[in-house]
Design an enzyme around this catalytic site. Structure first.
Site, PDB file in Angstrom:
ATOM      1  N   ARG A  60      17.141 104.759  42.837  1.00  0.00           N
ATOM      2  CA  ARG A  60      18.297 104.952  43.727  1.00  0.00           C
ATOM      3  C   ARG A  60      19.481 105.572  43.009  1.00  0.00           C
ATOM      4  NH1 ARG A  60      18.625  99.085  45.758  1.00  0.00           N
ATOM      5  NH2 ARG A  60      16.676  98.662  44.672  1.00  0.00           N
ATOM      6  N   GLU A  97      17.243  91.320  38.789  1.00  0.00           N
ATOM      7  CA  GLU A  97      17.505  90.154  39.636  1.00  0.00           C
ATOM      8  C   GLU A  97      16.167  89.556  40.085  1.00  0.00           C
ATOM      9  OE1 GLU A  97      19.674  91.075  43.213  1.00  0.00           O
ATOM     10  OE2 GLU A  97      20.128  88.979  43.620  1.00  0.00           O
TER      11      GLU A  97
HETATM   12  O1  LIG Z   1      22.060  94.790  38.070  1.00  0.00           O
HETATM   13  P1  LIG Z   1      20.581  94.518  38.175  1.00  0.00           P
HETATM   14  O2  LIG Z   1      20.258  93.072  38.415  1.00  0.00           O
HETATM   15  O3  LIG Z   1      19.834  95.076  37.010  1.00  0.00           O
HETATM   16  O4  LIG Z   1      20.047  95.239  39.486  1.00  0.00           O
HETATM   17  C1  LIG Z   1      20.443  96.515  39.913  1.00  0.00           C
HETATM   18  C2  LIG Z   1      19.303  97.495  39.896  1.00  0.00           C
HETATM   19  O5  LIG Z   1      18.265  97.065  40.808  1.00  0.00           O
HETATM   20  C3  LIG Z   1      17.955  98.128  41.698  1.00  0.00           C
HETATM   21  O6  LIG Z   1      16.940  98.951  41.223  1.00  0.00           O
HETATM   22  P2  LIG Z   1      15.388  98.578  41.223  1.00  0.00           P
HETATM   23  O7  LIG Z   1      14.996  98.168  39.840  1.00  0.00           O
HETATM   24  O8  LIG Z   1      15.099  97.643  42.347  1.00  0.00           O
HETATM   25  O9  LIG Z   1      14.688  99.983  41.394  1.00  0.00           O
HETATM   26  P3  LIG Z   1      14.680 101.169  42.500  1.00  0.00           P
HETATM   27  O10 LIG Z   1      15.998 101.905  42.358  1.00  0.00           O
HETATM   28  O11 LIG Z   1      13.535 101.986  42.027  1.00  0.00           O
HETATM   29  O12 LIG Z   1      14.505 100.577  43.869  1.00  0.00           O
HETATM   30  C4  LIG Z   1      19.236  98.918  41.782  1.00  0.00           C
HETATM   31  O13 LIG Z   1      19.004 100.248  42.224  1.00  0.00           O
HETATM   32  C5  LIG Z   1      19.765  98.855  40.373  1.00  0.00           C
HETATM   33  O14 LIG Z   1      19.209  99.868  39.538  1.00  0.00           O
HETATM   34  N1  LIG Z   2      20.515  92.353  46.422  1.00  0.00           N
HETATM   35  C1  LIG Z   2      20.112  93.592  46.147  1.00  0.00           C
HETATM   36  N2  LIG Z   2      20.061  94.532  47.123  1.00  0.00           N
HETATM   37  C2  LIG Z   2      19.624  95.786  46.838  1.00  0.00           C
HETATM   38  N3  LIG Z   2      19.229  96.190  45.638  1.00  0.00           N
HETATM   39  C3  LIG Z   2      19.269  95.287  44.637  1.00  0.00           C
HETATM   40  N4  LIG Z   2      18.969  95.396  43.328  1.00  0.00           N
HETATM   41  C4  LIG Z   2      19.185  94.190  42.740  1.00  0.00           C
HETATM   42  N5  LIG Z   2      19.640  93.299  43.649  1.00  0.00           N
HETATM   43  C5  LIG Z   2      19.704  93.967  44.841  1.00  0.00           C
END
Ligand SMILES: O=P(O)(O)OC[C@H]1O[C@H](OP(=O)(O)OP(=O)(O)O)[C@H](O)[C@@H]1O
Ligand SMILES: Nc1ncnc2[nH]cnc12
Length: 177
Positions: A60, A97
């Site tokens: 993202r 998370e």
């Molecule tokens: O602060 P944090 O607890 O580390 O979480 C935030 C991260 O989690 C999500 O990505 P995700 O790893 O779900 O990957 P994606 O973008 O491929 O969906 C979001 O886009 C951040 O990169």
């Molecule tokens: N609560 C949340 N919603 C969307 N993306 C996330 N990545 C980590 N935590 C998230």
């Protein structure tokens, strides 16, 4: 006119696990003006401070980071999940998370003297962003700024980044996990 960006972000409860309130940016980026204003607000907050590159975190972070790089007239550096970059890489493990993962950056992409802005859609625990900061610093470049669309303010990510000397810009704050 400035839009209420928060109202364009959809919340889906119990995704991907029970107890998580998933903040879904697909509804924001589907809205042309909402998407444009999000990108422009992050770019505007970082003009005139010598940023040479925007780094975005897969997946993202690519959506917003690429737009911010174009808006600022600088190059874009992808920080990718393990095994996706073809050149020599530096890697960093991190806790999400909801899980564990590894991100990588091309080892030769930045030099001392480069000043990087990190962009992602959301900061929660900060595990992903801190891993990205560590990778960028290991290349020799400077990182002092990060921009997010969403800050989950009840989680410690924002403070963990500030503790690392990173100035944080976020467009929307959500309480609760
Ligand atoms: O602060 P944090 O607890 O580390 O979480 C935030 C991260 O989690 C999500 O990505 P995700 O790893 O779900 O990957 P994606 O973008 O491929 O969906 C979001 O886009 C951040 O990169
Ligand atoms: N609560 C949340 N919603 C969307 N993306 C996330 N990545 C980590 N935590 C998230």
């Amino acid at each position: 006119m400035s839009l209420d960006l928060k109202s364009l972000i959809r919340t889906i409860p119990d995704y991907p696990k029970k107890g998580i309130l998933f903040r879904d940016i697909t509804t924001l980026i589907e809205h042309p003006e909402g998407f444009r204003q999000s990108v422009e607000a992050i770019a505007a907050a970082h003009r005139g401070i010598g940023i040479t590159h925007v780094a975005g975190i897969e997946a993202r972070g690519f959506i917003f980071g690429a737009g911010v790089a174009i808006a600022m007239g600088v190059g874009f550096i992808p920080i990718r999940k393990k095994g996706k970059l073809p050149g020599q890489t530096l890697g960093q493990n991190y806790a999400l998370e909801y899980g564990v993962d590894t991100i990588e950056i091309h080892a030769d992409v930045l030099d001392a003297g480069d000043r990087v802005l990190l962009v992602d859609d959301l900061i929660a625990t900060g595990g992903t962003a801190l891993a990205a900061v560590s990778l960028i610093r290991r290349t020799g470049a400077t990182i002092e700024h990060a921009g997010f669309v969403i800050d989950l303010v009840d989680l410690p990510g924002g403070q963990r980044l500030r503790d690392q000397g990173i100035a944080l810009t976020s467009l929307v704050e959500f309480e609760g996990h």
